[in-house]
Design a protein around this motif. Structure first.
Motif, PDB file in Angstrom:
ATOM      1  N   PRO A  38      21.951 -50.180  -3.306  1.00 17.47           N
ATOM      2  CA  PRO A  38      22.542 -49.921  -2.034  1.00 17.47           C
ATOM      3  C   PRO A  38      22.993 -48.122  -1.994  1.00 17.47           C
ATOM      4  CG  PRO A  38      24.425 -50.782  -3.427  1.00 17.47           C
ATOM      5  CD  PRO A  38      23.292 -51.034  -4.007  1.00 17.47           C
ATOM      6  N   GLY A  39      22.898 -47.546  -2.937  1.00 16.53           N
ATOM      7  CA  GLY A  39      22.727 -46.441  -3.256  1.00 16.53           C
ATOM      8  C   GLY A  39      21.393 -45.632  -2.647  1.00 16.53           C
ATOM      9  N   LYS A  40      20.368 -46.272  -2.487  1.00 11.67           N
ATOM     10  CA  LYS A  40      19.105 -45.714  -2.045  1.00 11.67           C
ATOM     11  C   LYS A  40      19.273 -46.166  -0.637  1.00 11.67           C
ATOM     12  CE  LYS A  40      16.378 -45.855  -6.197  1.00 11.67           C
ATOM     13  NZ  LYS A  40      16.126 -44.428  -6.196  1.00 11.67           N
ATOM     14  N   VAL A  41      19.554 -44.938   0.195  1.00 13.48           N
ATOM     15  CA  VAL A  41      19.836 -45.422   1.670  1.00 13.48           C
ATOM     16  C   VAL A  41      18.688 -44.930   2.560  1.00 13.48           C
ATOM     17  CG1 VAL A  41      22.138 -44.928   1.123  1.00 13.48           C
ATOM     18  CG2 VAL A  41      20.879 -42.931   1.808  1.00 13.48           C
ATOM     19  N   TRP A  42      18.682 -45.363   3.756  1.00 17.63           N
ATOM     20  CA  TRP A  42      17.857 -44.994   4.758  1.00 17.63           C
ATOM     21  C   TRP A  42      18.681 -44.219   5.570  1.00 17.63           C
ATOM     22  CZ3 TRP A  42      19.814 -46.878   9.956  1.00 17.63           C
ATOM     23  CH2 TRP A  42      19.084 -46.382  10.915  1.00 17.63           C
ATOM     24  N   ARG A  43      18.239 -42.927   6.260  1.00 20.74           N
ATOM     25  CA  ARG A  43      19.082 -42.190   7.070  1.00 20.74           C
ATOM     26  C   ARG A  43      18.287 -41.863   8.364  1.00 20.74           C
ATOM     27  NH1 ARG A  43      21.519 -36.894   4.157  1.00 20.74           N
ATOM     28  NH2 ARG A  43      22.605 -38.661   3.258  1.00 20.74           N
ATOM     29  N   ALA A  44      18.928 -41.982   9.361  1.00 19.27           N
ATOM     30  CA  ALA A  44      18.273 -41.674  10.745  1.00 19.27           C
ATOM     31  C   ALA A  44      18.482 -40.154  10.990  1.00 19.27           C
ATOM     32  CB  ALA A  44      18.794 -42.463  11.644  1.00 19.27           C
ATOM     33  N   SER A  45      17.815 -39.713  12.127  1.00 13.42           N
ATOM     34  CA  SER A  45      18.143 -38.207  12.256  1.00 13.42           C
ATOM     35  C   SER A  45      19.164 -38.084  13.184  1.00 13.42           C
ATOM     36  CB  SER A  45      16.757 -37.812  13.092  1.00 13.42           C
ATOM     37  OG  SER A  45      16.385 -38.562  14.110  1.00 13.42           O
ATOM     38  N   GLY A  46      19.793 -39.163  13.852  1.00 10.74           N
ATOM     39  CA  GLY A  46      21.032 -38.923  14.756  1.00 10.74           C
ATOM     40  C   GLY A  46      21.734 -40.211  14.682  1.00 10.74           C
ATOM     41  N   CYS A  47      22.856 -40.061  15.688  1.00 12.54           N
ATOM     42  CA  CYS A  47      23.800 -41.241  15.566  1.00 12.54           C
ATOM     43  C   CYS A  47      24.245 -41.832  16.769  1.00 12.54           C
ATOM     44  CB  CYS A  47      24.983 -40.671  14.870  1.00 12.54           C
ATOM     45  SG  CYS A  47      25.774 -39.196  15.748  1.00 12.54           S
ATOM     46  N   VAL A  48      23.587 -41.302  17.781  1.00 13.10           N
ATOM     47  CA  VAL A  48      23.566 -41.729  19.358  1.00 13.10           C
ATOM     48  C   VAL A  48      23.478 -43.368  19.445  1.00 13.10           C
ATOM     49  CG1 VAL A  48      23.305 -41.627  21.945  1.00 13.10           C
ATOM     50  CG2 VAL A  48      23.713 -39.778  20.398  1.00 13.10           C
ATOM     51  N   GLU A  49      22.103 -43.588  19.117  1.00 13.28           N
ATOM     52  CA  GLU A  49      21.430 -44.911  19.092  1.00 13.28           C
ATOM     53  C   GLU A  49      20.256 -44.971  18.052  1.00 13.28           C
ATOM     54  OE1 GLU A  49      19.470 -48.396  22.076  1.00 13.28           O
ATOM     55  OE2 GLU A  49      21.021 -46.624  22.792  1.00 13.28           O
ATOM     56  N   GLU A  50      20.235 -45.588  17.095  1.00 16.98           N
ATOM     57  CA  GLU A  50      19.311 -45.813  16.044  1.00 16.98           C
ATOM     58  C   GLU A  50      19.089 -47.129  15.825  1.00 16.98           C
ATOM     59  OE1 GLU A  50      17.558 -43.261  14.897  1.00 16.98           O
ATOM     60  OE2 GLU A  50      18.730 -41.648  15.705  1.00 16.98           O
ATOM     61  N   ASN A  82      27.097 -44.744  17.210  1.00 14.32           N
ATOM     62  CA  ASN A  82      28.018 -44.105  16.813  1.00 14.32           C
ATOM     63  C   ASN A  82      28.133 -42.419  17.207  1.00 14.32           C
ATOM     64  OD1 ASN A  82      29.811 -44.333  13.504  1.00 14.32           O
ATOM     65  ND2 ASN A  82      30.336 -43.459  15.447  1.00 14.32           N
ATOM     66  N   PRO A  83      28.135 -42.388  18.363  1.00 12.56           N
ATOM     67  CA  PRO A  83      28.075 -41.091  18.820  1.00 12.56           C
ATOM     68  C   PRO A  83      28.919 -39.886  18.424  1.00 12.56           C
ATOM     69  CG  PRO A  83      27.890 -42.431  20.774  1.00 12.56           C
ATOM     70  CD  PRO A  83      28.054 -43.258  19.493  1.00 12.56           C
ATOM     71  N   THR A  84      30.065 -40.217  18.114  1.00 10.09           N
ATOM     72  CA  THR A  84      31.107 -39.457  17.510  1.00 10.09           C
ATOM     73  C   THR A  84      31.180 -39.276  16.010  1.00 10.09           C
ATOM     74  OG1 THR A  84      33.005 -41.270  17.339  1.00 10.09           O
ATOM     75  CG2 THR A  84      32.765 -40.014  19.554  1.00 10.09           C
ATOM     76  N   LEU A  85      30.124 -39.658  15.364  1.00  8.34           N
ATOM     77  CA  LEU A  85      30.293 -39.644  13.954  1.00  8.34           C
ATOM     78  C   LEU A  85      29.983 -38.336  13.232  1.00  8.34           C
ATOM     79  CD1 LEU A  85      30.099 -41.610  11.179  1.00  8.34           C
ATOM     80  CD2 LEU A  85      27.477 -41.608  11.569  1.00  8.34           C
ATOM     81  N   ALA A  86      30.828 -37.714  12.531  1.00  9.94           N
ATOM     82  CA  ALA A  86      30.845 -36.423  12.049  1.00  9.94           C
ATOM     83  C   ALA A  86      29.652 -35.989  11.347  1.00  9.94           C
ATOM     84  CB  ALA A  86      32.025 -36.263  11.382  1.00  9.94           C
ATOM     85  N   ALA A  87      29.128 -37.116  10.736  1.00 11.13           N
ATOM     86  CA  ALA A  87      27.985 -36.676   9.816  1.00 11.13           C
ATOM     87  C   ALA A  87      26.795 -36.311  10.855  1.00 11.13           C
ATOM     88  CB  ALA A  87      27.860 -37.813   9.071  1.00 11.13           C
ATOM     89  N   GLY A  88      26.799 -36.848  11.958  1.00 11.78           N
ATOM     90  CA  GLY A  88      25.679 -36.484  12.973  1.00 11.78           C
ATOM     91  C   GLY A  88      24.491 -37.413  12.656  1.00 11.78           C
ATOM     92  N   TYR A  89      24.454 -38.334  11.661  1.00  9.77           N
ATOM     93  CA  TYR A  89      23.406 -39.105  11.524  1.00  9.77           C
ATOM     94  C   TYR A  89      24.045 -40.301  10.807  1.00  9.77           C
ATOM     95  CZ  TYR A  89      24.401 -37.817   6.774  1.00  9.77           C
ATOM     96  OH  TYR A  89      25.029 -37.013   5.581  1.00  9.77           O
ATOM     97  N   ILE A  90      23.299 -41.622  11.224  1.00  7.71           N
ATOM     98  CA  ILE A  90      23.552 -43.102  10.416  1.00  7.71           C
ATOM     99  C   ILE A  90      22.858 -43.212   9.304  1.00  7.71           C
ATOM    100  CG2 ILE A  90      23.381 -45.308  11.042  1.00  7.71           C
ATOM    101  CD1 ILE A  90      24.088 -44.747  13.947  1.00  7.71           C
ATOM    102  N   GLN A  91      23.417 -43.924   8.230  1.00  9.09           N
ATOM    103  CA  GLN A  91      22.648 -44.434   7.210  1.00  9.09           C
ATOM    104  C   GLN A  91      23.163 -45.726   6.803  1.00  9.09           C
ATOM    105  OE1 GLN A  91      23.280 -41.012   4.335  1.00  9.09           O
ATOM    106  NE2 GLN A  91      24.847 -42.343   3.237  1.00  9.09           N
ATOM    107  N   ALA A  92      22.353 -46.337   5.855  1.00  2.82           N
ATOM    108  CA  ALA A  92      22.598 -47.619   5.402  1.00  2.82           C
ATOM    109  C   ALA A  92      21.995 -47.846   4.167  1.00  2.82           C
ATOM    110  CB  ALA A  92      22.304 -48.801   6.622  1.00  2.82           C
ATOM    111  N   GLY A  93      22.577 -48.675   3.336  1.00  5.24           N
ATOM    112  CA  GLY A  93      21.885 -48.862   1.921  1.00  5.24           C
ATOM    113  C   GLY A  93      21.176 -50.172   1.665  1.00  5.24           C
ATOM    114  N   ARG A  94      21.315 -50.952   2.555  1.00  2.00           N
ATOM    115  CA  ARG A  94      20.760 -52.411   2.525  1.00  2.00           C
ATOM    116  C   ARG A  94      20.907 -53.103   3.637  1.00  2.00           C
ATOM    117  NH1 ARG A  94      16.553 -55.153  -0.386  1.00  2.00           N
ATOM    118  NH2 ARG A  94      17.149 -56.964  -1.365  1.00  2.00           N
ATOM    119  N   LEU A  95      20.021 -53.957   4.236  1.00  5.85           N
ATOM    120  CA  LEU A  95      20.136 -54.922   4.976  1.00  5.85           C
ATOM    121  C   LEU A  95      19.665 -56.227   4.565  1.00  5.85           C
ATOM    122  CD1 LEU A  95      18.011 -53.213   8.262  1.00  5.85           C
ATOM    123  CD2 LEU A  95      20.524 -53.121   7.635  1.00  5.85           C
TER     124      LEU A  95
END
Length: 287
Positions: free
Chosen positions: A40-52, A152-165
């Motif tokens: 789970p530490g190997k993540v996918w990271r999107a470029s934004g957080c409004v809708e991915e 997650n438009p208000t996410l401070a990091a500015g991007y959404i990421q996840a480690g496993r689906l």
């Protein structure tokens, strides 16, 4: 050996099909194929957080009734939507559910207004609270495409990421886990003690859970449980939760939900007429 115990709502998710699926994303600062890795530490990271979005193509129609997102970085204002369909255009949708990215908590917690009564648990420490969000279908469905939508438009990091689906199956025993369950933290760090000093090699801590199923029916013992043991072995991932969707303590729900692998399985026994028992032990995979 400790024993996992839970209310009858406790479950085990297994048979993750994402390893052989094709995954695509609306954007990727870090490649989306990392979601096919069990770590789970190997993540996918999107470029934004409004809708991915992430779309999973199983290649052909498969029976599925469980979905999950592991080690995501969203806060209590974010949402995750899961859709399961027979077609790539998602016109024939078999399952559609949206949840808060972080489970609501009754009691003191962190909500969109700050620290208050009835907020959300803070995911500041992934070693202690690995964010797992599960979605269970009410019945077995046969489809091909799954779409995860993250907002997650208000996410401070500015991007959404996840480690496993997770796209697979669920096992819920009719009697739940046996009462008296326990879990523990394991520290694999090494200590070398000499006469003059102590040397340590620090390693990440992880949780261990051991669950006993004491009164399975013949259909469960030689059907779903036997199939789950065979598919998992010690090399496939699973999610086990003793108190899923706990309405009174989100902290307890997160503390007793583990993403990991089987570390040990016991033989299936026959202690009573037409009733069977077995034990499963899960080892957490940490980011």
């Amino acid at each position: 050996m400790g024993v996992i115990v839970a209310a009858n709502t406790g479950y085990t998710l297994y048979g993750n099909l994402i390893d052989t699926a094709t995954v695509s994303a609306s954007s990727q600062l870090i490649p989306v194929y990392n979601l096919k890795n069990m770590q789970p530490g190997k993540v996918w990271r999107a470029s934004g957080c409004v809708e991915e979005t992430v779309t999973v193509d199983l290649g052909s129609k498969q029976f599925v009734d469980a979905f999950a997102v592991v080690n995501q970085n969203m806060n209590g204002r974010g949402t995750i939507r899961v859709q399961f369909a027979t077609d790539a255009g998602f016109t024939d949708v078999l399952f559609d559910e949206t949840k808060r990215a972080i489970m609501p908590e009754a009691g003191l917690g962190y909500d969109p207004f700050g620290w208050s009564l009835g907020g959300y648990p803070r995911m500041d420490d992934p070693q202690r609270n690995q964010a797992i969000r599960t979605f269970l279908a009410p019945k077995k469905l046969k489809g091909r495409y799954t779409r995860f939508t993250f907002k997650n438009p208000t996410l401070a990091a500015g991007y959404i990421q996840a480690g496993r689906l997770f796209v697979g199956r669920q096992y819920i025993d009719e009697y739940g886990f046996e009462a008296g369950w326990s879990y523990t933290w394991n520290d694999p760090s090494q200590i070398s003690d000499t006469e003059r000093s102590i040397f340590t090699v620090s390693r990440p801590r992880f949780r261990l859970m051991n669950g006993k199923f004491p009164a399975m029916s013949p259909e469960a013992a030689f059907g779903a449980m036997d199939r789950m043991k065979k598919q998992l072995g010690k090399s496939k991932d699973l999610i086990v939760s003793a108190f899923p969707e706990d309405q009174w303590s989100a902290q307890r729900a997160y503390a007793t939900s583990i993403y990991g692998v089987l570390s040990e399985t016991a033989a299936t026994g026959n202690p009573f007429f037409e009733r069977f028992d077995t034990t499963l032990s899960a080892r957490e995979l940490v980011p």
